[in-house]
Design an enzyme around this catalytic site. Structure first.
Site, PDB file in Angstrom:
ATOM      1  CB  SER A 270      -0.958  -0.032   1.192  1.00  0.00           C
ATOM      2  OG  SER A 270      -1.917   0.992   1.101  1.00  0.00           O
ATOM      3  CG  ASP A 593      -6.384  -3.117  -4.517  1.00  0.00           C
ATOM      4  OD1 ASP A 593      -7.054  -2.065  -4.517  1.00  0.00           O
ATOM      5  OD2 ASP A 593      -5.231  -3.176  -4.043  1.00  0.00           O
ATOM      6  CG  HIS A 646      -5.506  -2.223  -0.568  1.00  0.00           C
ATOM      7  ND1 HIS A 646      -4.630  -2.002  -1.604  1.00  0.00           N
ATOM      8  CD2 HIS A 646      -5.050  -1.478   0.469  1.00  0.00           C
ATOM      9  CE1 HIS A 646      -3.697  -1.150  -1.226  1.00  0.00           C
ATOM     10  NE2 HIS A 646      -3.926  -0.821   0.030  1.00  0.00           N
TER      11      HIS A 646
END
Length: 691
Positions: A270, A593, A646
C-alpha cells in the site's frame, strides 16, 4: 447468581367463593332452580368477565419487572459466552479445518509447506514495509486524559480507548496543524518488531500469514525485518523526528552483512510502496537531505522490490477522504442512517472530528492522484474508456447493442467519463463537455465566515470554517474537477493543509529529470518526477488484485446546512439505473483491488519503467503480477486464500508462493514473467507520456 433470582412474589389475594358452587345450592336434585332462590346469583355479564380477566393479566405481568428481564438477559449472554469459550478451548485445534474440509473438500497445503516439500530454503533476507493505518502506534507521553496509557496502543490492537475516551484519543492521534509533527506534550511512536503490523486487530491479519509461511522454509527474526514507521508523518519527517530512514538503512546493511552478502528482498504494501520509493532516493542522496549511501547502494543491497497493492500514481479515494472525509462505504452508511454521521451523535460529531484528525496526517497527501489529466483523463477522455462493470466480462463490444447468449438484444450502459473525478450532480458527470458551463473558483471571494463566532466549529472543522458561503458556492459552480484541477480544489478548501503538503509532495510530470530541482525530497515519492536507482540487476514487481469494483470518480452535492457541518458530501442517491452500471451510490467504479485502481497499481511496471526509459535509465526489469479476486466460498474460509482485496491479498496463497520463491532465490522470469487479467497494457498504451 443472586442477581438472577426472581424477586419474592406478592401473595395472591384470597380466592373468591366459586359462584357455580354457591349457585348449586339453589338447584333441586333434578337441576331445576328452587323456588324463591335469589336472582342475584345469576352468571356475571360477559363484559364483567372480560374486565376481570384483563385485571388478572395485569397482576400477572406486574410480577415480572424490567430489572428481572435485564438480569436474565445478562445471565443468558454470560452463560452462552462461557459455553462458547469452553467449547473453543476444549475442541481440537484441527476441528475448524476438519469442518471446512468436510464442506469444501481437502484444503491445499499452505505455500510454505508446499515449497518446503520442494526443498526451498531461506536465502535472501526479507524486509517488510507496512502501509498506511496497518502499523501499530503507542503512547509515550500524553495529556492528563491519557493517564495510564503509557506504551499502550492507540492505533491497532483492541482500540479500546476509542470507546472509553474518544475525544482524548482524537487529540492524541492528531498532529500539529502547522508543523505536521507532534503536538506539545504528546508523543505517539510506532510499535517496533514483527508485532508492529502482523495483526491490525486481534484476528485480523496483515503480515502474519506471510511471516508464518516464510518461517516454514527457515526464516526467523534474524532474517526478517519490519520497517515500521509513523505512517501519519510525511516521509521526510519520519527521518527528521525518528531517524526512521537511517534505521532502515542500517538494518538492511546488517541483514546483508550477517546473511552471507545476500541482498534483501523488500516487500512494501500500500502506501509503504511510496515510502520505500522515497527511501531509495533518500539513501543514495548526499547528506544532509539524504542518507549518503552513494549511487550504488541499492544495487549492492537490494535484490528485488515486490510491491503489493502499490498506489504509485495515487488513488481517487484520497481525494474524497480529504475533501469530505468520505468514501463509498461512508456515503452508503450516511444514506442509510444520516442521523448517526451528520448529527452531533452522542456529542462525537463523528465525521467532523475524523476530518479534523486526518487532515493533520501529511502522509494522506502522498496518495493524491499524480500525473494530472495526462494519466487520469480529462472531461472527455480517460485510459479506461470502454471498461464495462461486469464481474467476468470487462470488454465492451464495438456496437452499443449486441446479442447475448440467448440471441436477445443486450443494451450496454453509457460509457463512463472517468476523467471527471469530482462532479457536482449526476447530470454534470454525464453531460458532454460542451454543455458544461464552469465558473472559475480559484480567485473567488470566500465570503462570510460560516462558523460565525462559534469557536467549537473552529476546533472541529480545521479549515472549512474559513471557507465562507461564497467559497462553497464557487466550488459547486465550477461543477466538475479532473486530476489537473483537483490540486487547486484542495488548495482552495484546505490551504493550510496543502501548504504543508506542498513542502513534502509533488503531483506533476517532470519535463527534464536532470534538472537539479528534482534532487529535492518532495519529488522522491512521485515515480513521474524521479528516476529509479542505478541498479540494473534489481527487479521490481507490481503485485495487486483485480476483479473488484474500485472507486474511481465521485458525484457530489451540497450538504444540508447545519451548525459545524461539512458542506460537501457524496450524493449516494446517484445510481446508474442498471445492474451493470459503473455508478453505485454516487461513486463511479473501475477495476482494481477495492482501494487502488489498476491504472495506478500497474502503469509504471507495465510501461513507465518497462525497459530503459527516462524514469528507469539503468533498465531494471519490471513485472506485473495480477491476482484475480475469488471470494471465500463460505464463512469457515475466513477471508479466503484467493482474495484480491487490498489487505486480504496478504493471505493470497498464489501471491505468498511468488514471494517465497523470489526470497529463496528465483527470478521474475522463473516465476513466469507477467501475469495479467486486466486491460492494463491496453490502458497504458493510451497514455501519451514521453518515456
Amino acid at each position: 447468581m443472586s442477581l438472577l433470582r426472581r424477586r419474592k412474589q406478592p401473595q395472591p389475594p384470597p380466592e373468591q367463593p366459586n359462584e357455580d358452587s354457591s349457585n348449586g345450592s339453589d338447584l333441586d336434585e333434578k337441576g331445576k332452580k328452587k323456588p324463591g332462590s335469589s336472582s342475584s346469583s345469576a352468571a356475571p355479564p360477559p363484559e364483567a368477565a372480560a374486565a376481570a380477566a384483563k385485571e388478572a393479566t395485569k397482576r400477572t405481568r406486574a410480577r415480572w419487572s424490567c430489572v428481572d428481564s435485564c438480569c436474565w438477559l445478562v445471565g443468558c449472554v454470560c452463560s452462552a459466552w462461557w459455553l462458547l469459550l469452553f467449547l473453543y478451548n476444549a475442541m481440537p485445534a484441527s476441528f475448524p479445518q476438519y469442518v471446512t474440509e468436510a464442506i469444501t473438500g481437502p484444503l491445499p497445503d499452505p505455500p510454505g509447506v508446499k515449497l518446503q516439500k520442494e526443498g526451498l530454503r531461506a536465502k535472501h533476507p526479507v524486509v517488510f514495509v507496512p502501509g498506511i493505518v496497518t502499523g501499530g502506534l503507542e503512547l509515550w507521553e500524553g495529556h492528563q486524559c491519557a493517564e495510564g496509557l503509557f506504551r499502550k496502543r492507540l492505533w491497532g490492537g483492541t482500540f479500546g480507548d476509542v470507546y472509553k475516551r474518544p475525544l482524548c484519543w482524537v487529540e492524541h492521534m492528531s498532529l500539529d496543524n502547522e508543523t505536521g509533527l507532534d503536538k506539545p506534550g504528546i508523543r505517539v511512536r510506532p510499535v517496533t518488531g514483527l508485532v508492529a503490523a502482523d495483526y491490525f486487530v486481534p484476528g485480523y491479519f496483515v503480515w502474519a500469514v506471510l511471516i508464518a509461511n516464510l518461517a516454514r522454509i527457515g526464516y526467523e527474526e534474524k532474517t526478517m525485518y519490519m520497517a515500521a514507521y509513523d505512517w501519519r508523518l510525511s516521509f521526510q519527517n519520519t527521518e527528521v523526528r525518528d531517524q526512521t530512514l537511517s534505521r532502515i538503512k542500517s538494518n538492511i546493511e546488517l541483514l546483508v552483512a550477517t546473511n552471507g552478502g545476500n541482498r534483501v528482498v523488500v516487500i512494501p504494501h500500500s502506501m509503504g510502496v511510496l515510502y520505500f520509493l522515497h527511501f531509495m532516493k533518500w539513501v543514495e542522496a548526499p547528506p544532509p537531505m539524504g542518507g549518503g549511501g552513494g549511487p550504488n547502494w541499492c544495487a549492492k543491497h537490494i535484490k528485488s522490490v515486490m510491491n503489493i497493492g502499490g498506489p504509485f500514481l495515487g488513488v481517487p479515494k484520497a481525494v474524497a477522504g480529504l475533501f469530505s472525509s468520505e468514501a463509498k462505504d461512508v456515503a452508503v452508511a450516511r444514506a442509510i442512517a444520516p442521523e448517526v454521521l451528520d448529527s452531533d451523535f452522542l456529542g462525537l460529531q463523528t465525521l467532523r472530528h475524523l476530518m479534523r484528525m486526518t487532515r493533520t496526517w501529511d502522509s494522506t497527501m502522498s496518495m493524491i492522484p499524480k500525473g494530472g489529466d495526462t494519466i487520469w483523463g480529462d472531461l472527455d477522455w480517460s485510459p479506461e474508456d470502454g471498461f464495462e462493470c461486469k464481474a467476468k466480462n470487462q470488454k465492451i463490444n464495438d456496437s452499443e447493442v449486441s446479442k447475448d447468449a440467448n440471441g436477445k438484444n443486450e443494451v450496454h450502459p453509457e460509457p463512463v467519463k472517468y476523467g471527471r473525478i469530482v462532479s457536482f450532480g449526476k447530470d454534470v458527470a454525464e453531460a458532454p463537455s460542451s454543455e458544461i458551463e464552469q465558473i472559475e473558483f480559484r480567485d473567488a471571494v470566500k465570503g462570510n465566515n460560516i462558523a460565525h463566532s462559534n469557536t467549537s466549529c473552529r476546533d472541529i472543522w480545521t479549515e472549512y470554517h474559513e471557507l465562507g458561503w461564497g467559497g462553497i458556492k464557487a466550488v459547486a459552480d465550477y461543477k466538475v474537477y479532473t486530476a489537473g484541477s483537483i490540486i487547486d480544489l484542495l488548495r482552495f478548501v484546505a490551504p493550510r493543509m496543502m501548504q504543508r503538503g506542498s513542502v513534502h509532495f509533488s503531483y506533476g510530470i517532470a519535463d527534464n529529470l536532470d534538472d537539479p530541482k528534482y534532487g529535492h525530497y518532495k519529488y522522491w515519492s512521485n515515480p513521474l518526477e524521479t528516476k529509479l536507482p542505478n541498479a540494473p540487476e534489481m527487479e521490481i514487481f507490481s503485485m495487486y488484485g483485480v476483479g473488484i469494483p474500485t472507486e474511481r470518480a465521485y458525484v457530489y452535492k451540497l450538504a444540508p446546512q447545519a451548525e459545524c457541518y461539512i458542506p460537501f458530501q457524496i450524493d449516494a442517491s446517484a445510481e446508474g439505473g442498471d445492474e451493470n452500471s459503473c455508478l453505485k451510490g454516487g461513486v463511479y467504479l473501475s477495476n482494481g483491488d477495492e482501494t487502488v485502481p489498476v491504472l495506478s497499481a500497474g502503469y509504471m511496471c507495465a510501461k513507465g519503467w518497462r525497459g530503459k526509459t527516462r524514469f528507469n535509465p539503468s533498465g531494471s526489469k519490471t513485472y506485473v503480477r495480477e491476482y484475480s479476486h475469488s471470494p471465500p466460498s463460505n464463512l469457515l474460509e475466513g477471508r479466503g486464500t484467493q482474495s484480491g482485496a487490498h489487505v486480504d491479498i496478504m493471505g493470497n496463497f498464489a501471491l505468498i508462493e511468488d514471494i517465497i520463491r523470489i526470497a529463496a532465490g528465483a527470478t521474475g522470469e522463473e516465476l513466469g514473467g507477467d501475469q495479467v487479467y486486466s486491460d492494463i497494457f491496453k490502458w497504458s498504451d493510451k497514455i501519451k507520456l514521453k518515456l
